[in-house]
Design a protein around this motif. Structure first.
Motif, PDB file in Angstrom:
ATOM      1  N   UNK A  22      40.050  55.195  73.044  1.00 26.32           N
ATOM      2  CA  UNK A  22      38.996  55.757  73.977  1.00 26.32           C
ATOM      3  C   UNK A  22      39.630  55.814  75.325  1.00 26.32           C
ATOM      4  N   UNK A  23      39.329  57.067  75.903  1.00 25.37           N
ATOM      5  CA  UNK A  23      40.023  57.366  77.324  1.00 25.37           C
ATOM      6  C   UNK A  23      39.139  56.439  78.120  1.00 25.37           C
ATOM      7  N   UNK A  24      40.126  55.842  79.248  1.00 27.18           N
ATOM      8  CA  UNK A  24      39.595  55.124  80.246  1.00 27.18           C
ATOM      9  C   UNK A  24      39.257  56.066  81.571  1.00 27.18           C
ATOM     10  N   UNK A  25      38.128  55.524  81.999  1.00 26.13           N
ATOM     11  CA  UNK A  25      37.677  56.516  83.311  1.00 26.13           C
ATOM     12  C   UNK A  25      38.311  56.030  84.495  1.00 26.13           C
ATOM     13  N   UNK A  26      38.989  57.412  85.223  1.00 30.92           N
ATOM     14  CA  UNK A  26      39.811  57.051  86.450  1.00 30.92           C
ATOM     15  C   UNK A  26      38.943  56.619  87.630  1.00 30.92           C
ATOM     16  N   UNK A  27      39.133  55.682  88.282  1.00 35.56           N
ATOM     17  CA  UNK A  27      38.079  55.387  89.453  1.00 35.56           C
ATOM     18  C   UNK A  27      38.721  55.212  90.888  1.00 35.56           C
ATOM     19  N   UNK A  28      38.164  55.420  91.971  1.00 35.38           N
ATOM     20  CA  UNK A  28      38.788  55.137  93.173  1.00 35.38           C
ATOM     21  C   UNK A  28      38.838  53.606  93.450  1.00 35.38           C
ATOM     22  N   UNK A  29      39.295  53.216  94.659  1.00 34.64           N
ATOM     23  CA  UNK A  29      39.638  52.096  95.124  1.00 34.64           C
ATOM     24  C   UNK A  29      38.385  50.949  94.718  1.00 34.64           C
ATOM     25  N   UNK A  30      37.012  51.645  95.010  1.00 38.61           N
ATOM     26  CA  UNK A  30      36.093  50.737  95.006  1.00 38.61           C
ATOM     27  C   UNK A  30      35.236  50.801  93.726  1.00 38.61           C
ATOM     28  N   UNK A  31      35.706  51.793  92.625  1.00 47.32           N
ATOM     29  CA  UNK A  31      35.239  51.968  91.429  1.00 47.32           C
ATOM     30  C   UNK A  31      33.770  52.774  91.390  1.00 47.32           C
ATOM     31  N   UNK A  32      33.915  53.595  92.508  1.00 51.52           N
ATOM     32  CA  UNK A  32      32.662  54.280  92.523  1.00 51.52           C
ATOM     33  C   UNK A  32      32.698  55.732  92.405  1.00 51.52           C
ATOM     34  N   UNK A  33      33.971  56.136  91.946  1.00 51.78           N
ATOM     35  CA  UNK A  33      34.263  57.487  91.586  1.00 51.78           C
ATOM     36  C   UNK A  33      34.820  57.805  90.124  1.00 51.78           C
ATOM     37  N   UNK A  81      37.276  53.370 101.608  1.00 56.69           N
ATOM     38  CA  UNK A  81      35.770  53.632 101.731  1.00 56.69           C
ATOM     39  C   UNK A  81      35.637  54.216 100.328  1.00 56.69           C
ATOM     40  N   UNK A  82      34.177  53.991 100.084  1.00 60.11           N
ATOM     41  CA  UNK A  82      33.565  54.719  98.834  1.00 60.11           C
ATOM     42  C   UNK A  82      33.417  56.173  99.188  1.00 60.11           C
ATOM     43  N   UNK A  83      33.361  57.030  97.947  1.00 58.59           N
ATOM     44  CA  UNK A  83      32.756  58.508  98.041  1.00 58.59           C
ATOM     45  C   UNK A  83      31.378  58.152  98.105  1.00 58.59           C
ATOM     46  N   UNK A  84      30.516  59.194  98.868  1.00 56.73           N
ATOM     47  CA  UNK A  84      29.376  59.077  98.950  1.00 56.73           C
ATOM     48  C   UNK A  84      28.768  59.518  97.248  1.00 56.73           C
ATOM     49  N   UNK A  85      27.672  58.712  96.851  1.00 59.63           N
ATOM     50  CA  UNK A  85      27.114  58.778  95.866  1.00 59.63           C
ATOM     51  C   UNK A  85      26.863  60.140  95.230  1.00 59.63           C
ATOM     52  N   UNK A  86      26.515  61.087  95.963  1.00 62.50           N
ATOM     53  CA  UNK A  86      25.880  62.427  95.653  1.00 62.50           C
ATOM     54  C   UNK A  86      26.868  63.590  96.122  1.00 62.50           C
ATOM     55  N   UNK A  87      28.150  63.089  96.218  1.00 64.63           N
ATOM     56  CA  UNK A  87      29.102  64.187  96.764  1.00 64.63           C
ATOM     57  C   UNK A  87      29.495  65.436  95.900  1.00 64.63           C
ATOM     58  N   UNK A  88      29.288  65.244  94.649  1.00 65.85           N
ATOM     59  CA  UNK A  88      29.614  66.086  93.452  1.00 65.85           C
ATOM     60  C   UNK A  88      28.519  67.278  93.595  1.00 65.85           C
ATOM     61  N   UNK A  89      27.243  66.899  94.013  1.00 64.03           N
ATOM     62  CA  UNK A  89      26.240  67.870  93.995  1.00 64.03           C
ATOM     63  C   UNK A  89      26.084  68.952  94.886  1.00 64.03           C
ATOM     64  N   UNK A  90      25.691  70.289  94.386  1.00 63.63           N
ATOM     65  CA  UNK A  90      25.614  71.330  95.114  1.00 63.63           C
ATOM     66  C   UNK A  90      25.106  71.288  96.586  1.00 63.63           C
ATOM     67  N   UNK A 138      47.631  63.967 107.619  1.00 65.74           N
ATOM     68  CA  UNK A 138      48.901  63.505 107.398  1.00 65.74           C
ATOM     69  C   UNK A 138      49.414  63.239 106.071  1.00 65.74           C
ATOM     70  N   UNK A 139      50.365  64.003 105.582  1.00 66.65           N
ATOM     71  CA  UNK A 139      50.761  63.981 104.117  1.00 66.65           C
ATOM     72  C   UNK A 139      51.210  62.665 103.799  1.00 66.65           C
ATOM     73  N   UNK A 140      51.870  61.610 104.517  1.00 65.00           N
ATOM     74  CA  UNK A 140      52.395  60.349 104.290  1.00 65.00           C
ATOM     75  C   UNK A 140      51.133  59.474 103.965  1.00 65.00           C
ATOM     76  N   UNK A 141      50.347  59.334 105.055  1.00 57.61           N
ATOM     77  CA  UNK A 141      49.503  58.210 105.017  1.00 57.61           C
ATOM     78  C   UNK A 141      47.774  58.518 104.576  1.00 57.61           C
ATOM     79  N   UNK A 142      47.670  59.824 104.233  1.00 61.54           N
ATOM     80  CA  UNK A 142      46.461  60.095 103.593  1.00 61.54           C
ATOM     81  C   UNK A 142      46.586  59.950 101.788  1.00 61.54           C
ATOM     82  N   UNK A 143      46.198  59.127 101.354  1.00 64.41           N
ATOM     83  CA  UNK A 143      46.566  58.636 100.177  1.00 64.41           C
ATOM     84  C   UNK A 143      45.536  59.359  99.091  1.00 64.41           C
ATOM     85  N   UNK A 144      44.168  59.466  99.327  1.00 68.45           N
ATOM     86  CA  UNK A 144      43.370  59.819  98.427  1.00 68.45           C
ATOM     87  C   UNK A 144      42.011  60.598  99.202  1.00 68.45           C
ATOM     88  N   UNK A 145      41.922  61.717  98.692  1.00 71.60           N
ATOM     89  CA  UNK A 145      40.919  62.477  99.282  1.00 71.60           C
ATOM     90  C   UNK A 145      39.778  63.221  98.280  1.00 71.60           C
TER      91      UNK A 145
END
Length: 736
Positions: free
Chosen positions: A516-527, A670-679, A719-726
């Motif tokens: 079963x595929x594992x979900x990929x999440x961000x640092x705070x398991x919100x994405x 920080x966490x991604x906004x809960x509704x950031x995927x919505x149009x 910053x290419x080096x320090x910006x890790x997740x966008x």
């Protein structure tokens, strides 16, 4: 400097009850309380090193204790070493041990740790010498009048530490123990096998040079597993490339390949070597050891710039080599990249005068010392790691510093005649075609050979166990039945039959268990990343093409369209992806972009020489396949929010013990906004993406496979080096 050794009491007299000992422990030496003495509860000076503390056992350090140190002692240092024919090997380097410390428990580390010569890491390395006869290991504790102060950038190896404590050593104590290691022998060649190996070679021709090359194999004791046949121009050193010493132990940067015999391999060595007008570099083997194992240069990738050492591709620095200087390559073939120390230990003639290999240009390879036993001075070796020789005109040498072994060929060589071990055939589903070193390395890699001849490599990664095992197949003598669970393939249990020569009758691998595929999440398991939704449909047919360093996932609105097929934990996990889909305009395109980080410090290769900040980069274009027009490209009009930034102080990169969240290694998460995927999500407060040049990103591995629109730009955070997740958003309107 006073040097006091502990001594083994030759006769044990037991006149009182207190003089008796338990049957499960070794007798301890009687010592003078006024002497500085090193001892252990598990071994005695002049005795044997228990298997537990070697690579055949648990590979842990033994318990040690000392007494009788001078009154003015301010700190201690400790070194474990072994005086080998090819130079001194060292396994533990400790210093700045507190003056009130008088013991070290098993598997415990005290003070500060320098490097070992096995894998060059600042850690304990278990003794692992092979070959006939007993090997002696020396444990030395030094009582010092002061602590040792090193510059942060100083590499602390045995020689550096000894030089630093030379004038502050009050006393030292030694303990010598011996160990004879068992060996899993490679099967000797029978006459039919030797004949098969040389069947394509012209009739044997006698010549003094041919006899010399044969003699180097025979004197080393490998005549049962290596065949040497000569024609008028070449001596062919033929073998299965599978050595008679331990394999793979000590590797952390595994590429998940496993050593498989390559029967019929024959290395051509020129019988009449002649200096060339220019040196030759080869992105393959440059020679062969006397045990029939191919020899490569130190690099893990491509041909070398011989004038500029490249630590980022140093197989030793990257932890890709075992304790014997070799590993399995892309063809599941075993070969050496540095001095073959375990092979040297198995030789019948392990002296500095012994030839340990031959370069393809016909010149011999010696060890770390001159043939007469003298030390090779700094600067004496040329760019190919060799020097003039009175007997052969020229000779190559191994060395403890880069480039370690043959780096290039000084003699004339016909590269069209040089052999390569081909990857195993029959891998139609590519389950072993794209195995790569996982980011951060693995732990506890072991390689074993069972009584039935099956061979297994096991290792752990991020708390999960992985393995590859194979055994001879009934289909053909050159075929092998594989079963594997690899990091590169997402932990699936897979199986297949693969061959060196013949194709198996049913080459298709089999998934033994659907994982079963594992979900990929961000640092705070919100994405959470969902499985691709194949119902994304619409009137317009489109094609998305993207390249990422290191990983991305693309959404149409809230539905996952594509996730990077190469795990972010995979070494060199940058690649191109494309997918065809259909949708209706306007299209809300949302992306998650990640650059690999080993932990919240933002660093990768933590603790290795090449510890560094990573750097990201991403480019995308979408083409309307009905009109063949590009309708969207990545550029600075996109809105991108950084979710993880580290380190906040770039000096963290140079710290010897970087700890996430402390000192220079602080981070923002920080966490991604809960509704950031919505149009209808309002991203107006997000900053625009930053465009970066090709030169600053350095795209590779798939980038050039796509014909990029001239308006498509490499983007990332500021910053290419320090910006890790966008996370990024853009709306694609219907073109007019």
């Amino acid at each position: 400097m006073k040097n006091t050794r502990t001594f083994l009491l030759g006769t044990v007299c037991c006149f009182t009850l207190s003089a008796c000992y338990d049957d499960n422990s070794q007798s301890q030496p009687q010592t003078n309380p006024n002497e500085f003495v090193l001892s252990s509860s598990q071994m005695v000076d002049g005795g044997n090193l228990p298997i537990t503390y070697t690579c055949d056992g648990d590979s842990v350090s033994p318990p040690l204790s000392w007494s009788g140190a001078p009154q003015d002692t301010k700190s201690y240092a400790l070194i474990i070493d072994h005086n080998s024919p090819d130079g001194v090997h060292w396994y533990w380097t400790l210093y700045n041990i507190n003056a009130d410390t008088t013991q070290i428990k098993s598997a415990e580390t005290v003070g500060q740790t320098g490097s070992n010569s096995v894998n060059d890491l600042n850690a304990y390395a278990a003794p692992c010498s092979k070959g006939p006869g007993s090997k002696t290991y020396t444990y030395t504790v030094y009582a010092l009048s002061a602590s040792v102060d090193f510059n942060d950038k100083t590499k602390i190896d045995r020689a550096t530490l000894l030089a630093a404590i030379k004038d502050i050593t009050l006393d030292s104590a030694e303990m010598n123990v011996s160990y004879t290691q068992s060996s899993e022998s490679a099967a000797p060649l029978n006459n039919d096998q030797k004949s098969s190996m040389t069947s394509k070679i012209a009739a044997n021709v006698d010549s003094p040079r041919c006899e010399l090359i044969k003699g180097s194999v025979d004197k080393a004791g490998f005549e049962q597993s290596v065949a040497v046949t000569c024609d008028e121009n070449y001596a062919y050193i033929a073998s299965s490339t599978y050595p008679d010493h331990e394999l793979m132990t000590g590797i952390t940067g595994t590429n998940e390949q496993i050593p498989v015999p390559a029967k019929g391999f024959a290395a051509p060595i020129k019988l009449a070597p002649k200096k060339a007008q220019a040196i030759t570099t080869i992105d393959a083997a440059v020679g062969v050891a006397v045990n029939g194992v191919p020899i490569y240069d130190y690099s893990s990738q491509g041909e070398l710039d011989v004038n500029n050492y490249d630590a980022k591709h140093d197989t030793l620095v990257l932890g890709q080599l075992d304790n014997c200087g070799g590993h399995a390559g892309r063809g599941d073939d075993y070969h050496y990249h540095v001095s073959p120390t375990c092979m040297i230990d198995t030789m019948k003639n392990p002296t500095s005068a012994a030839i340990i290999g031959w370069a393809y240009d016909g010149y011999p390879l010696y060890g770390n010392q001159n043939p007469d036993g003298s030390t090779i001075k700094t600067g004496e070796l040329d760019v190919c790691n060799g020097q003039a020789d009175d007997t052969y005109g020229y000779r190559y040498q191994t060395s403890v510093t880069p480039p370690y072994i043959i780096q290039c060929l000084v003699g004339e060589v016909d590269t069209s005649k040089l052999p390569r071990v081909a990857p195993l055939s029959g891998d139609t589903q590519k389950i072993r075609a794209d195995l790569r070193p996982p980011r951060g390395g693995v732990e506890n890699l072991t390689y074993t050979v069972a009584e039935d001849g099956s061979r297994t490599m096991t290792y752990s990664y991020q708390g999960e166990e992985y393995y590859t095992t194979y055994s001879g197949s009934a289909e053909d003598d050159s075929c092998y039945d594989f079963k594997q669970k690899t990091i590169s393939n997402g932990g699936k249990v897979q199986a297949g039959t693969f061959c060196r020569d013949a194709q198996p009758s049913d080459p298709k691998p089999r998934d033994l268990k659907q994982r079963e595929p594992k979900p990929a999440v961000n640092e705070h398991k919100s994405m959470t990343i969902s499985e691709p939704n194949l119902t994304i449909t619409g009137e317009h047919k489109l094609k998305l093409e993207a390249w990422a360093d290191n990983w991305f996932a693309a959404y149409i609105g809230e539905e996952l369209l594509i996730e990077d097929s190469v795990s972010i934990t995979t070494e060199r996990s940058f690649n191109a992806e494309s997918i065809a889909f259909s949708a209706d305009y306007p299209i809300q395109l949302n992306l998650i972009l990640k650059d690999f980080k080993q932990n919240d410090s933002g660093l990768e290769y933590i603790g290795a020489r090449n510890q560094q900040m990573g750097d990201g980069g991403f480019i995308l274009q979408i083409t309307d396949t009905d009109t063949n027009k590009v309708v969207a490209v990545s550029n600075n009009s996109w809105k991108c929010e950084v979710l993880h930034r580290a380190p906040l102080d770039k000096s963290c990169e140079g710290e010897s013990n970087p700890i996430a969240g402390e000192g220079a290694c602080t981070f923002m998460s920080k966490e991604a906004p809960a509704n950031w995927l919505q149009s209808n999500f309002d991203d107006s407060s997000w900053p625009n993406a930053t465009e970066h040049s090709v030169a600053s990103v350095g795209p590779k591995d798939g980038y050039d496979e796509i014909n990029w629109d001239e308006n498509a730009q490499l983007i990332w955070g500021e910053d290419l080096e320090t910006d890790n997740t966008l996370i990024c958003r853009t709306t694609i309107e219907q073109p007019s």
